[in-house]
Write an enzyme that holds these catalytic residues in place. Structure first.
Site, PDB file in Angstrom:
ATOM      1  N   LYS A 211       0.737  -1.174  -0.072  1.00 34.11           N
ATOM      2  CA  LYS A 211       0.058  -0.003  -0.086  1.00 34.11           C
ATOM      3  C   LYS A 211       0.686   1.294  -0.121  1.00 34.11           C
ATOM      4  O   LYS A 211       1.791   1.262   0.350  1.00 34.11           O
ATOM      5  CB  LYS A 211      -0.938  -0.191   1.167  1.00 34.11           C
ATOM      6  CG  LYS A 211      -1.976   1.227   1.406  1.00 34.11           C
ATOM      7  CD  LYS A 211      -2.843   0.925   2.600  1.00 34.11           C
ATOM      8  CE  LYS A 211      -3.897   1.801   2.691  1.00 34.11           C
ATOM      9  NZ  LYS A 211      -4.985   1.803   3.767  1.00 34.11           N
TER      10      LYS A 211
ATOM     11  N   SER B  78      -9.716   1.646   3.065  1.00 34.09           N
ATOM     12  CA  SER B  78      -9.009   2.613   1.982  1.00 34.09           C
ATOM     13  C   SER B  78      -7.914   1.689   1.308  1.00 34.09           C
ATOM     14  O   SER B  78      -7.434   2.282   0.434  1.00 34.09           O
ATOM     15  CB  SER B  78      -8.195   3.538   2.968  1.00 34.09           C
ATOM     16  OG  SER B  78      -7.294   3.048   3.817  1.00 34.09           O
TER      17      SER B  78
ATOM     18  N   SER C 173      -9.854  -0.465   7.107  1.00 35.51           N
ATOM     19  CA  SER C 173      -9.292  -0.461   5.445  1.00 35.51           C
ATOM     20  C   SER C 173      -8.646  -1.789   4.842  1.00 35.51           C
ATOM     21  O   SER C 173      -8.504  -1.702   3.704  1.00 35.51           O
ATOM     22  CB  SER C 173      -8.253   0.604   5.633  1.00 35.51           C
ATOM     23  OG  SER C 173      -9.040   1.810   5.549  1.00 35.51           O
TER      24      SER C 173
HETATM   25  N1  GLN Z   1     -12.737   4.335   6.639  1.00 37.65           N
HETATM   26  C1  GLN Z   1     -12.039   4.439   7.728  1.00 37.65           C
HETATM   27  C2  GLN Z   1     -11.677   6.120   7.617  1.00 37.65           C
HETATM   28  O1  GLN Z   1     -11.854   6.776   6.758  1.00 37.65           O
HETATM   29  C3  GLN Z   1     -10.921   3.417   8.181  1.00 37.65           C
HETATM   30  C4  GLN Z   1      -9.739   3.878   7.379  1.00 37.65           C
HETATM   31  C5  GLN Z   1      -8.591   3.191   7.605  1.00 37.65           C
HETATM   32  O2  GLN Z   1      -8.680   1.841   8.203  1.00 37.65           O
HETATM   33  N2  GLN Z   1      -7.383   3.247   7.038  1.00 37.65           N
HETATM   34  O3  GLN Z   1     -10.951   6.440   8.646  1.00 37.65           O
END
Ligand code: GLN
Length: 456
Positions: free
Chosen positions: A71, A146, A170
């Site tokens: 990532k 994400s 994410s």
């Molecule tokens: N969707 C969640 C956020 O926007 C989780 C993001 C993540 O786990 N990096 O914070």
């Protein structure tokens, strides 16, 4: 699947360099329409040749020759770590994150850098400054986020395993939408050194793969105490890929999750699978009480806003890239401004402290639940993924995707996702939660789910 691929690599049916070459060809062919990679590692075949020597000498590590996508918020020396943001668009990493170092020590090969939501802020993969990622398992739909590129590259067979990060879901959310396996390890299991943080008290790095074996192997390789991350612990790292059949478990189910699941079809599918799992393994389904779990999303965002605001102060345009407030997208800016507001001294940390108090209550809920149950089964997301580009005007709609994944981050436990079928042709993932540092049990259960779905 990783299990067979690994055997073929070790017994010479395919060489590491052939594996990388074939996958890079596949990336060139498919990724134009998927957009899961921001960068392909031109040196990967060369790296693989070194691994081939080791395989021939019989001293290659457990990830020998497997292609790993990383990532874009995890540092890989010599490759861009842009966090899918214009802020760091030209930033090249000067060091390996601990997880990447451990992958290399185990002879995994970094094949490329995966797209994601900008600075890991998002649940859909659409907030990347370099374009949204498509869902290979349900074209036209978001792949989830994400870790969108990590999940999509695995689902499309463009790498063997991927590294993602999970602060509130994410890894698990895109694993569910893309029909693959994704693991959020216990907080402190994997070093965060070299991860560009979203929220340092919640972030964990973890694996995504098509089979349980792949994630188990990768997590074995990257787990454990390192001097670089004081949150890592001495807890024993067992052999996760040495699966044992789980029998006679107590499986926690909660009617709170049923109530919170907007799309009832998802909940029904999860509970039907849990029933068949319990029959096949002689396990018992038990109702558990989680009193505060519905506060998770509200508790999560003040913590993330505050810690993200603080973490992004280094992006002032002097040392790394451009000034973040002048170069980032809307969601990142919302979090910075929100974090700045609630960190103001006149509030004396009131919002952050209140959120931490809720976090504590939710942790207690899980501590109590795990006194009488071994694992918990629940959905991964309360709704199916939306079509790419759907206008979502209220950020809370996007935040709601994580209602079932955030609790594991707030309580520090481990959780994993595995596909258990489709609704309207779209993959649906079961989420399994296990107590902190009981990844071994988590993997045994996920493997059993895989056997139930696909046979041995
Ligand atoms: N969707 C969640 C956020 O926007 C989780 C993001 C993540 O786990 N990096 O914070």
């Amino acid at each position: 699947m990783v299990r067979e691929k690994r055997d073929h690599l070790l017994d010479g049916k395919i060489s590491a360099s052939e594996n990388i070459h074939i996958l890079q060809e596949r990336i060139r062919e498919l990724d134009r329409n998927i957009n899961s990679f921001l960068h392909v590692n031109e040196k990967a075949v060369e790296d693989a040749k070194e691994v081939d020597l080791k395989i021939r000498e019989g001293n290659a590590g457990k990830l020998a020759g497997l292609a790993i996508a990383v990532k874009a918020n995890i540092n890989v020396r010599g490759l861009p770590a842009s966090c899918a943001s214009k802020t760091l668009a030209n930033y090249i990493s000067t060091y390996d994150a601990d997880a990447v170092r451990m992958i290399r020590e185990n002879d995994g090969v970094v094949i490329g850098i995966a797209n994601c939501d900008e600075f890991a802020c998002g649940s859909s993969g659409e907030s990347s400054a370099f374009g949204a990622t498509n869902n290979p398992a349900a074209p036209g739909m978001i792949p989830g986020g994400s870790s969108s590129g990590s999940a999509a590259s695995v689902a499309a067979g463009m790498c063997d395993i991927a590294l993602g990060s999970d602060t509130g879901g994410s890894i698990r959310n895109p694993a569910s939408h893309c029909g693959i396996v994704g693991i959020k390890p216990s907080y402190g299991r994997v070093s965060r050194f070299g991860l560009i943080d979203l929220s340092m008290s919640l972030d964990q790095i973890g694996p995504l793969s098509r089979d349980v074996h792949g994630s188990a192997l990768l997590l074995e390789a990257i787990s454990g105490k390192t001097g670089n991350d004081p949150a890592t612990t001495e807890n024993e790292v067992e052999s996760y890929s040495d699966f044992k059949k789980p029998r006679g478990l107590r499986i926690g189910m909660s009617s709170d999750f049923e109530r919170m699941c907007t799309d009832k079809r998802i909940h029904d599918k999860i509970s039907a699978f849990a029933q068949s799992f319990s029959r096949k393994t002689g396990s018992e389904l038990k109702e558990i009480e989680l009193k505060y779990v519905d506060l998770s999303v509200q508790a999560y965002y003040p913590i993330v806003y505050t810690e993200f605001f603080s973490g992004t102060r280094k992006f002032d345009g002097r040392k790394y890239g451009r000034k973040i407030e002048e170069s980032c997208g809307e969601e990142v800016l919302r979090r910075i401004l929100g974090g700045m507001e609630i960190s103001k001294s006149e509030y004396h940390g009131a919002y952050y402290r209140k959120a931490l108090a809720a976090k504590q209550l939710i942790s207690k809920d899980f501590e109590n639940a795990f006194r009488n149950t071994d694992i918990i089964m629940l959905p991964t997301t309360p709704i199916l993924p939306h079509k790419i580009g759907t206008k979502i005007t209220d950020p809370r709609t996007m935040y709601a995707y994580d209602a079932f994944t955030i609790p594991a981050n707030l309580s520090g436990i481990c959780a994993g996702v595995i596909n258990i079928g489709r609704i309207e042709g779209i993959p649906v993932g079961l989420q399994v939660m296990a107590p902190a540092f009981n990844e071994k049990l988590l993997f045994d259960v996920l493997r059993e789910c895989e056997v139930i779905m696909h046979g041995d």
